[in-house]
Write an enzyme that holds these catalytic residues in place. Structure first.
Site, PDB file in Angstrom:
ATOM      1  N   ASN A  86       0.837  -1.196   0.000  1.00 58.73           N
ATOM      2  CA  ASN A  86       0.000   0.000   0.000  1.00 58.73           C
ATOM      3  C   ASN A  86       0.879   1.255   0.000  1.00 58.73           C
ATOM      4  OD1 ASN A  86      -2.717   1.477   0.702  1.00 58.73           O
ATOM      5  ND2 ASN A  86      -1.249   2.201   2.227  1.00 58.73           N
ATOM      6  N   GLU A  87       0.848   2.005  -1.081  1.00 57.10           N
ATOM      7  CA  GLU A  87       1.373   3.373  -1.187  1.00 57.10           C
ATOM      8  C   GLU A  87       2.875   3.530  -1.018  1.00 57.10           C
ATOM      9  OE1 GLU A  87      -0.901   5.850   1.460  1.00 57.10           O
ATOM     10  OE2 GLU A  87      -2.685   5.803   0.185  1.00 57.10           O
ATOM     11  N   ILE A  88       3.658   2.460  -1.117  1.00 56.69           N
ATOM     12  CA  ILE A  88       5.091   2.620  -0.883  1.00 56.69           C
ATOM     13  C   ILE A  88       5.778   3.284  -2.076  1.00 56.69           C
ATOM     14  CG2 ILE A  88       7.268   1.438  -0.408  1.00 56.69           C
ATOM     15  CD1 ILE A  88       5.747  -0.607   1.202  1.00 56.69           C
ATOM     16  N   HIS A 109      -5.463   6.506  -5.436  1.00 53.09           N
ATOM     17  CA  HIS A 109      -5.869   6.869  -4.080  1.00 53.09           C
ATOM     18  C   HIS A 109      -6.114   8.375  -4.088  1.00 53.09           C
ATOM     19  CE1 HIS A 109      -3.724   3.213  -2.003  1.00 53.09           C
ATOM     20  NE2 HIS A 109      -4.472   2.858  -3.030  1.00 53.09           N
TER      21      HIS A 109
END
Length: 619
Positions: free
Chosen positions: A461-463, A531
C-alpha cells in the site's frame, strides 16, 4: 471509459503449573487431533507470578483480565500500557499423552500463529525460534513426547528489544511515521504494522499465541497441501487438477490410493481414485478431475456464489490415513489492465463480464485480533452484502485475515483484493528479511489460493507513491534514498511476483496500490488505480469528486468523530470538547480535528455544543 469506485479506508465494525484439559477435534481420517487452547499460564519474564492465560490471545488481554493494566482504549490509558512492549513474556501449559497416542507413527505440533519472536520448548528441547507473526509452524514432535505429562513452554521476546540492534546498526531511521515511537522499529519485524500505531489507531505492540495450537497424531502419511487448480471453465465443463503434497513419514515406499470426492449442494458424492507409490518424504501428486455443467460462483448482486465440496483422501490398507477438504467456487476472474486511448484500464472481469466494483478498504476490526469472534465476522459480511458491495480490499498495514474471513467472502460472493502486509514506508531488503518474507508469502498464498473470493494480490500500500512524492529524497542522503528503491525492486518486483507466479499463477499481481504513483495528480487519473486524498489531505471540496475521476478509485475517504454512544465508552462528560486531552489522544491524525472543523465551516454553522458538533460531522 469504465469508472470503478471502491469505498474509503475505514474501520468496519469500527503459582503452580496445572495440567490442561484437552479438547479433541473431530477428524474424518484415522488421525487424532488434540486442541491445546486451555490450561495456559503466563508470566512476565524474570518474575515467578504465573497467572491464567487466554489462548488464542495476547499478553495485553491477559493483563487486562487480571487488572494489571487499565482498559487501553479509555481516556489516556494508552500511555499507561506502553511498558508492556518492552518486556519479555512466558507462556506454559501441560498436557497428557497416552501410550496409544505414542504408538502412532508420528505426531505434529501445529502453531497457526505466534506473535512474533518466540522460542518454543517441549520437555526441555528447543523446537523452534519463531520470527514471523504471519506464518504457521508445523513441527514433528514424536521423539520429544513422553507418556503422561508433557510440558510446553514458550518464551516471547520483546519485539522492541529484539530489533533494537538492527535499528542501532542501520544508520538511519526509516520514514515509518505511523509508528508512534521516535525509533521506527516496526519495519524490521514481520508483524502487523498497525499494532505500532497508525493515523487511525492505538499503539499496542502485542505478543502472544494469537492463533490455535494443536497436536495431531497420525500414521503413514499426511497431506501438507491440497490445491484444486482450475485449468479451464466453460458452461459445459470444468477441467481441474487436484494438486497434492503428501509426506510419507515411513522409511520405505508406501502403496496408497488417492481418492478425490466432489459434491454440490447435497447431491450424490462423486469419487475418482488413483493408485500411487509414495516414496519416503515429500511427494507431489496431480489428479485430474472434471465437473460437468458447472454452476458458476457469482459475485454479490449477480446471482448465487455456488460452492462445490472437494476432499482428498489418502488410503493405506483400507484406512483413510489423511484427508483435506475445501469449498471451491468455479469462476473466472480477470483484472483487465491494458493500455487504451484514455491511458490504462483497470477493472475486474468476472465470468467474462466486466464488473462495476463497489466496496471498501478493510482494516483489522480490533487492535486485539483475538477479540474478533465468529459473530463479528458474520455481522461484517452481512453488512457488506446488504450494502450491495462486491469487493473488499484487505489493506497492507494489517494482517492476512483469519480463515473465517475468506470463507464468508466465498459464501457471500465478495471478491477479495489481497495486499501483502507492507504499507506506507520502505522496508529492509537484507537476506534475513527477504527469507522471512518468502516464507510468509509461500504460507499465505498456499493458505488462501483455494478461495473463489480471492481475486488478486497486491505487493503493498502506497510505498512507491511514498518514495516518489512524500519528500524522502530531501530527507535522506542520495545513497540511502537509492537503496530504498533497490530494496523496493527486490521485494515487490522480484520476490513477491515470483512467488505468486510459482504458487498462484492464474491470479493477477500488481506491485503497489496505486501502482502508477500519483498522489492525486490529475494527469494520473487515466492510468490504473488511484488513491484520491485530494478531499481530506488536499482540502479539496467534496464537489471535486465529480470531476476527479480515476479509472479505479481504490482509496478515498473523510474522517469524522464516532457517534456519542461510542465516545461515551472511552471518555467522560468532562472530556466532551474537541480539543480536550482525551479527544486529542484519540485523534491519531495530526491534522484531523482542524480539518473536520475546516470542512464543516464551508457548509454549516459550527455548533457550540460538542454533541451537536459530533452530529453535524456525521451528516
Amino acid at each position: 471509459m469504465m469508472i470503478n469506485l471502491i469505498g474509503k479506508k475505514a474501520q468496519i465494525a469500527c503459582g503452580l503449573l496445572c495440567c490442561c484439559s484437552m479438547a479433541y477435534a473431530q477428524s474424518n481420517d484415522n488421525s487424532e487431533v488434540v486442541v491445546l487452547n486451555t490450561g495456559w499460564e503466563f508470566s512476565q519474564a524474570g518474575t515467578e507470578l504465573w497467572q491464567s492465560a487466554q489462548v488464542p490471545g495476547t499478553v495485553h488481554q491477559d493483563l487486562i483480565y487480571h487488572k494489571q493494566i487499565p482498559d487501553p482504549f479509555y481516556g489516556i490509558n494508552e500511555q499507561k500500557i506502553q511498558w508492556v512492549e518492552n518486556e519479555d513474556w512466558e507462556y506454559r501449559t501441560a498436557f497428557t499423552v497416552t501410550p496409544e497416542q505414542l504408538k502412532r507413527d508420528d505426531a505434529q505440533l501445529v502453531f497457526e500463529g505466534l506473535d512474533t519472536y518466540a522460542d518454543v520448548y517441549l520437555n526441555g528441547a528447543l523446537l523452534l525460534k519463531a520470527d514471523n507473526m504471519f506464518v504457521g509452524y508445523t513441527i514433528p514432535v514424536k521423539s520429544q513426547l513422553r507418556i503422561g505429562e508433557n510440558l510446553l513452554h514458550i518464551y516471547f521476546h520483546s519485539p522492541i528489544r529484539q530489533t533494537l540492534p538492527q535499528y542501532n546498526s542501520n544508520g538511519f531511521n526509516y520514514p515509518a511515521d505511523n509508528d508512534h515511537h521516535d525509533k521506527h522499529l516496526s519495519v524490521f519485524s514481520r508483524k502487523a504494522p498497525y499494532s505500532y500505531g497508525w493515523d487511525w489507531g492505538i499503539r499496542m505492540v502485542t505478543s502472544g499465541i494469537w492463533r490455535p495450537v494443536t497436536i495431531r497424531f497420525y500414521d503413514a502419511a499426511s497431506i501438507s497441501d491440497y490445491h484444486v487448480k482450475q485449468l479451464a471453465l466453460t458452461d459445459q465443463l470444468a477441467n481441474l487438477s487436484n494438486e497434492l503434497e503428501i509426506n510419507n513419514i515411513l522409511p520405505r515406499p508406501l502403496q496408497a490410493e488417492v481418492r478425490i470426492n466432489t459434491s454440490f449442494e447435497g447431491s450424490a458424492e462423486k469419487s475418482i481414485s488413483q493408485a500411487i507409490t509414495l516414496q519416503p518424504g515429500i511427494n507431489h501428486v496431480s489428479i485430474p478431475s472434471e465437473v460437468a455443467s458447472p454452476v458458476r460462483w457469482m459475485p454479490n448482486g449477480w446471482g448465487k456464489p455456488a460452492l462445490y465440496d472437494f476432499s482428498a483422501q489418502i488410503i493405506v490398507e483400507d484406512k483413510v490415513v489423511a484427508e483435506q477438504s475445501h469449498r471451491i467456487g468455479l469462476r473466472t476472474v480477470r483484472l483487465v489492465n491494458e493500455k487504451d486511448k484514455d491511458g490504462e484500464s483497470f477493472y475486474f472481469e468476472v465470468n467474462g463480464v466486466p464488473m462495476f466494483a463497489k466496496g471498501a478498504n478493510y482494516i483489522p476490526q480490533d487492535a486485539l485480533l483475538t477479540n474478533v469472534t465468529t459473530e463479528r465476522y458474520q455481522t461484517l459480511f452481512r453488512d457488506i452484502r446488504e450494502a450491495n458491495m462486491n469487493v473488499i480490499r484487505v489493506w497492507g498495514g494489517g494482517t492476512y485475515e483469519d480463515d473465517r474471513f475468506y470463507d464468508l467472502a466465498d459464501e457471500n460472493g465478495i471478491l477479495v483484493w489481497q495486499d501483502f502486509m507492507f504499507a506506507c514506508t520502505p522496508y529492509p531488503s537484507d537476506p534475513t528479511f527477504l527469507k522471512r518474507v518468502e516464507a510468509e508469502a509461500c504460507y499465505n498464498i498456499r493458505r488462501l489460493r483455494n478461495h473463489a473470493s480471492l481475486a488478486m494480490w497486491c505487493g503493498n500500500n502506497e510505498i512507491l507513491e511514498a518514495l516518489k512524492y512524500w519528500g524522502f529524497d530531501k530527507n535522506f542522503p542520495p545513497e540511502i534514498y537509492q537503496e530504498m528503491f533497490r530494496g523496493y525492486d527486490k521485494l515487490f518486483h522480484q520476490l513477491l511476483p515470483a512467488k505468486v507466479k510459482e504458487l498462484d499463477a492464474d491470479r493477477f499481481y500488481i506491485h503497489s496500490s496505486p501502482y502508477f504513483a500519483n498522489w492525486g495528480r490529475p494527469e494520473s487519473w487515466g492510468i490504473g488505480d488511484s488513491h484520491n486524498w485530494g478531499v481530506w489531505y488536499g482540502q479539496k471540496t467534496f464537489e471535486s469528486l465529480d470531476t476527479d475521476l480515476p479509472r479505479f478509485m481504490s482509496e478515498f475517504g473523510f474522517q469524522s468523530f464516532p457517534e456519542m454512544k461510542t465516545i461515551s465508552t472511552f471518555a467522560a462528560p468532562e472530556d466532551y470538547q474537541i480539543e480536550s486531552e482525551v479527544m486529542n489522544a484519540h485523534q491519531k491524525s495530526s491534522i484531523g480535528n482542524a480539518l473536520i472543523r475546516t470542512y464543516m465551516e464551508r457548509d454549516y454553522i459550527i455548533p457550540e455544543k460538542f454533541e451537536d458538533f459530533v452530529y453535524v460531522g456525521l451528516v
